[in-house]
Motif scaffolding. Sequence first.
Motif, mmCIF file in Angstrom:
data_model
loop_
_atom_site.group_PDB
_atom_site.id
_atom_site.type_symbol
_atom_site.label_atom_id
_atom_site.label_comp_id
_atom_site.label_asym_id
_atom_site.label_seq_id
_atom_site.Cartn_x
_atom_site.Cartn_y
_atom_site.Cartn_z
ATOM 1 N N SER A 94 4.779 17.661 27.581
ATOM 2 C CA SER A 94 5.564 18.654 27.520
ATOM 3 C C SER A 94 6.617 18.863 26.302
ATOM 4 O O SER A 94 6.774 19.767 25.646
ATOM 5 C CB SER A 94 6.172 18.980 28.819
ATOM 6 O OG SER A 94 7.171 17.880 29.277
ATOM 7 N N VAL A 95 7.356 17.790 26.109
ATOM 8 C CA VAL A 95 8.269 17.610 24.930
ATOM 9 C C VAL A 95 7.615 18.022 23.514
ATOM 10 O O VAL A 95 7.960 18.760 22.987
ATOM 11 C CB VAL A 95 9.071 16.173 25.082
ATOM 12 C CG1 VAL A 95 9.861 16.168 23.576
ATOM 13 C CG2 VAL A 95 9.779 15.932 26.232
ATOM 14 N N ASP A 96 6.587 17.435 23.407
ATOM 15 C CA ASP A 96 5.718 17.679 22.339
ATOM 16 C C ASP A 96 5.232 18.905 22.144
ATOM 17 O O ASP A 96 5.103 19.761 21.101
ATOM 18 C CB ASP A 96 4.698 16.454 21.986
ATOM 19 C CG ASP A 96 4.075 16.583 20.496
ATOM 20 O OD1 ASP A 96 5.113 16.328 19.885
ATOM 21 O OD2 ASP A 96 2.794 16.715 20.391
ATOM 22 N N ILE A 97 4.550 19.523 23.360
ATOM 23 C CA ILE A 97 4.023 20.882 23.306
ATOM 24 C C ILE A 97 5.167 21.747 22.825
ATOM 25 O O ILE A 97 4.901 22.701 22.017
ATOM 26 C CB ILE A 97 3.403 21.349 24.648
ATOM 27 C CG1 ILE A 97 2.050 20.409 24.918
ATOM 28 C CG2 ILE A 97 3.051 22.554 24.673
ATOM 29 C CD1 ILE A 97 1.462 20.708 26.338
ATOM 30 N N GLY A 98 6.307 21.565 23.436
ATOM 31 C CA GLY A 98 7.229 22.596 23.343
ATOM 32 C C GLY A 98 8.031 22.393 21.744
ATOM 33 O O GLY A 98 7.970 23.539 21.158
ATOM 34 N N ARG A 99 8.067 21.073 21.238
ATOM 35 C CA ARG A 99 8.293 21.065 19.877
ATOM 36 C C ARG A 99 7.106 21.847 18.858
ATOM 37 O O ARG A 99 7.503 22.234 17.875
ATOM 38 C CB ARG A 99 8.125 19.540 19.555
ATOM 39 C CG ARG A 99 8.663 19.321 18.015
ATOM 40 C CD ARG A 99 7.948 17.672 17.657
ATOM 41 N NE ARG A 99 6.405 17.691 17.668
ATOM 42 C CZ ARG A 99 5.503 18.031 17.066
ATOM 43 N NH1 ARG A 99 5.963 18.901 16.113
ATOM 44 N NH2 ARG A 99 4.209 18.192 17.365
ATOM 45 N N ALA A 100 5.961 21.459 19.196
ATOM 46 C CA ALA A 100 4.781 22.110 18.470
ATOM 47 C C ALA A 100 4.669 23.525 18.474
ATOM 48 O O ALA A 100 4.869 24.217 17.446
ATOM 49 C CB ALA A 100 3.602 21.511 19.185
ATOM 50 N N MET A 101 4.869 24.078 19.744
ATOM 51 C CA MET A 101 5.028 25.633 19.759
ATOM 52 C C MET A 101 6.318 26.150 18.930
ATOM 53 O O MET A 101 5.962 27.050 18.115
ATOM 54 C CB MET A 101 5.390 26.001 21.301
ATOM 55 C CG MET A 101 3.807 25.870 22.094
ATOM 56 S SD MET A 101 2.697 26.447 21.552
ATOM 57 C CE MET A 101 1.250 25.445 22.239
ATOM 58 N N GLY A 102 7.522 25.633 18.893
ATOM 59 C CA GLY A 102 8.540 25.874 18.356
ATOM 60 C C GLY A 102 8.323 25.791 16.826
ATOM 61 O O GLY A 102 8.554 26.818 16.045
ATOM 62 N N SER A 103 7.784 24.952 16.324
ATOM 63 C CA SER A 103 7.381 24.555 14.855
ATOM 64 C C SER A 103 6.450 25.640 14.569
ATOM 65 O O SER A 103 6.440 25.992 13.250
ATOM 66 C CB SER A 103 6.969 23.050 14.705
ATOM 67 O OG SER A 103 6.530 22.916 13.432
ATOM 68 N N PHE A 104 5.538 25.944 15.404
ATOM 69 C CA PHE A 104 4.404 26.691 14.962
ATOM 70 C C PHE A 104 4.915 28.034 14.760
ATOM 71 O O PHE A 104 4.540 28.844 13.763
ATOM 72 C CB PHE A 104 3.357 26.593 16.213
ATOM 73 C CG PHE A 104 2.240 27.344 15.711
ATOM 74 C CD1 PHE A 104 1.121 26.906 15.018
ATOM 75 C CD2 PHE A 104 1.942 28.787 15.866
ATOM 76 C CE1 PHE A 104 -0.291 27.467 14.527
ATOM 77 C CE2 PHE A 104 1.039 29.678 15.600
ATOM 78 C CZ PHE A 104 -0.241 29.157 14.833
ATOM 79 N N LEU A 105 6.007 28.363 15.371
ATOM 80 C CA LEU A 105 6.443 30.043 15.473
ATOM 81 C C LEU A 105 7.184 29.997 14.155
ATOM 82 O O LEU A 105 7.192 31.167 13.499
ATOM 83 C CB LEU A 105 7.068 30.237 16.831
ATOM 84 C CG LEU A 105 7.702 31.712 17.070
ATOM 85 C CD1 LEU A 105 6.448 32.534 17.227
ATOM 86 C CD2 LEU A 105 8.573 32.014 18.003
ATOM 87 N N ILE A 106 8.078 29.058 14.119
ATOM 88 C CA ILE A 106 9.099 29.475 12.965
ATOM 89 C C ILE A 106 8.880 28.731 11.519
ATOM 90 O O ILE A 106 9.390 28.930 10.689
ATOM 91 C CB ILE A 106 10.589 29.079 13.357
ATOM 92 C CG1 ILE A 106 10.901 27.842 13.718
ATOM 93 C CG2 ILE A 106 11.087 30.121 14.435
ATOM 94 C CD1 ILE A 106 12.201 27.505 13.863
ATOM 95 N N ARG A 107 7.736 27.760 11.600
ATOM 96 C CA ARG A 107 7.471 27.181 10.385
ATOM 97 C C ARG A 107 6.112 27.534 9.969
ATOM 98 O O ARG A 107 5.813 27.903 9.001
ATOM 99 C CB ARG A 107 7.613 25.562 10.704
ATOM 100 C CG ARG A 107 7.372 24.951 9.486
ATOM 101 C CD ARG A 107 8.087 23.237 9.498
ATOM 102 N NE ARG A 107 7.364 22.336 8.712
ATOM 103 C CZ ARG A 107 7.828 21.119 8.647
ATOM 104 N NH1 ARG A 107 8.676 20.640 9.266
ATOM 105 N NH2 ARG A 107 7.170 20.424 7.757
ATOM 106 N N SER A 108 4.990 27.113 10.508
ATOM 107 C CA SER A 108 3.622 27.245 10.371
ATOM 108 C C SER A 108 3.476 28.682 10.236
ATOM 109 O O SER A 108 2.645 29.049 9.207
ATOM 110 C CB SER A 108 2.881 26.690 11.516
ATOM 111 O OG SER A 108 3.092 25.293 11.900
ATOM 112 N N LEU A 109 3.659 29.703 11.172
ATOM 113 C CA LEU A 109 3.225 31.056 10.904
ATOM 114 C C LEU A 109 3.724 31.492 9.851
ATOM 115 O O LEU A 109 3.172 32.252 8.960
ATOM 116 C CB LEU A 109 3.649 31.731 12.342
ATOM 117 C CG LEU A 109 2.627 32.671 12.751
ATOM 118 C CD1 LEU A 109 1.127 32.254 13.067
ATOM 119 C CD2 LEU A 109 3.038 33.152 14.224
#
Lengths: 263, 269
Positions: free
Chosen positions: A105-120
């Motif tokens: 869950s820690v990693d999913i949260g990290r990945a989602m956050g990163s996806f939203l403000i970095r990847s996208l």
Amino acid sequence: MKAFLATINISFRRQLTYRAANLSGLVTNLMFAFFRASVFIALYHQQTVINNLSVKDAITFAGLTQMLIGYLSVFHWYEMAHTVYDGQVGTDLLKPLNFFLYWLSVDIGRAMGSFLIRSLPLFVVFAFFYDITLPQSLLQWGFCMLSMLLALLISFGWRFMVNLAAFWTPNAIGIGRFAFGLSWIFSGFYMPLAFFPDWLAQFSRATPFGASIYIPIQIFLGNVQGGALLQSLFIQCFWIATLWILDHIILGCGVRKLVIQGG
Amino acid sequence: MQRAFSTLKRLLSIQIRSQLQYPLSFIMDVIGNALILGFYFIAFTFALSQFEGISGWTLGEVAFIWGITEFSFGVMDMLFSGFDYDSFGPVIRKGRFDQMLLRPVNITLQVLGSRFVLRRLGKVLEGLLIFIFGLSQLDIHWTLIKILYVPVLSISQVLFFGSLFIIGATTTFWTMERLEILNIFTYGGSEIMSYPMHIFPRPIRLIFTFLVPAIFLSYFPAVFILGKSDPLHAPKFVSFIAPLVAVLMMFLALRFWHYGIRNYQSTGS
């Protein structure tokens, strides 16, 4: 389940607070995407398609791989190993939440956050500069999203396993460096696997690394469709199941022999 | 001067000895490193084999500059480990830099001797192998100047990358954290220096000519040594100013470093 979602939420919000770091990472990855795209443009020169991969696809590949760096933590991830070394793991194991699910869950949260403000944002800006290939239908977008999600679960599976080495050796990070290196080789992160000799491309695609980076990209570019697409998703599910089962077995052994130094 | 040198030698030998405590693990680390980094070049050769060269350059010619750049970066990454801005952040945050300032030894020397990552030999080895491969593929018309210029170029690159590391470390006096964005110039710089730089679009080339003058340390010297025609039509002398550019960069970086130290305000923790 409630705790699982709450941890995702907290981890997601924590990732969003590192604004400067995320922006800095975004700009860096974007510049590297430009570098790689320029190399592809120079390579293709007047040719248009090589092994089913057009220059447009190759440019898109450059943007997608750089975009995945933050989301899949492509370069390094030793958070869990560090907790073994500093003793934090003791309290984490006592939590009324499964240790594996906690880190997931820690990693999913990290990945989602990163996806939203970095990847996208990275990919959107990249798309302004180049003519890129996009999924042709809503269904393909859907499969692509699904495949990216599965990719995260695979990636977490092997990253967690590498971190588990910390239960046995003080040099888990050295082992990790090697594992991450293998992942760059076999994921098609350096160059599209379409350029590789056939046997190596086939092999790479079947590894968990290829399954977590190359398969979603293939689906995004529309290079796998119909039966081949379902087969790709099946490979991804296969790796999630395999890695997660192994994670549980290894974790079980590790916890049994874990000794935490009293403070 | 001599005392400074022997202090540095002492600091480095301690570093080296401690890293060789587990020889097997060390050797694995070096070889693993070389293989992983080397595979990027192998992947490039796979790609290149599908095409006819890259903008008029052959595989051997690319290997030549790729090898020198990797080799020099590896050497720099080892010598200037202390200034690696990835690890310098914690040095500042944990107050270890304050400790160093209290010692009656030149501070630059102490930072230089504080870290020496021997496993970077993997990258050095990898660069060397790619360079040798490049030479084996090429039929260079060697002259005395060219033969002498190759080591000069490599040393210039070491100084050039080193100056970027020093600038990176200095910025952490203010930011306390590493600035990932600097990777564009260090790791990114070494990446684009590995390719014939005329393939990059004008804005990227301008950045790496006037902001961070990487082009003078790879593309222009290579045009001379390999006897390539230059589609950028730069004047001939730019092929020879690599050492000048490197020394100037190092001078500016050290000025900035000393400026940073004068204005250093610790974290107070």
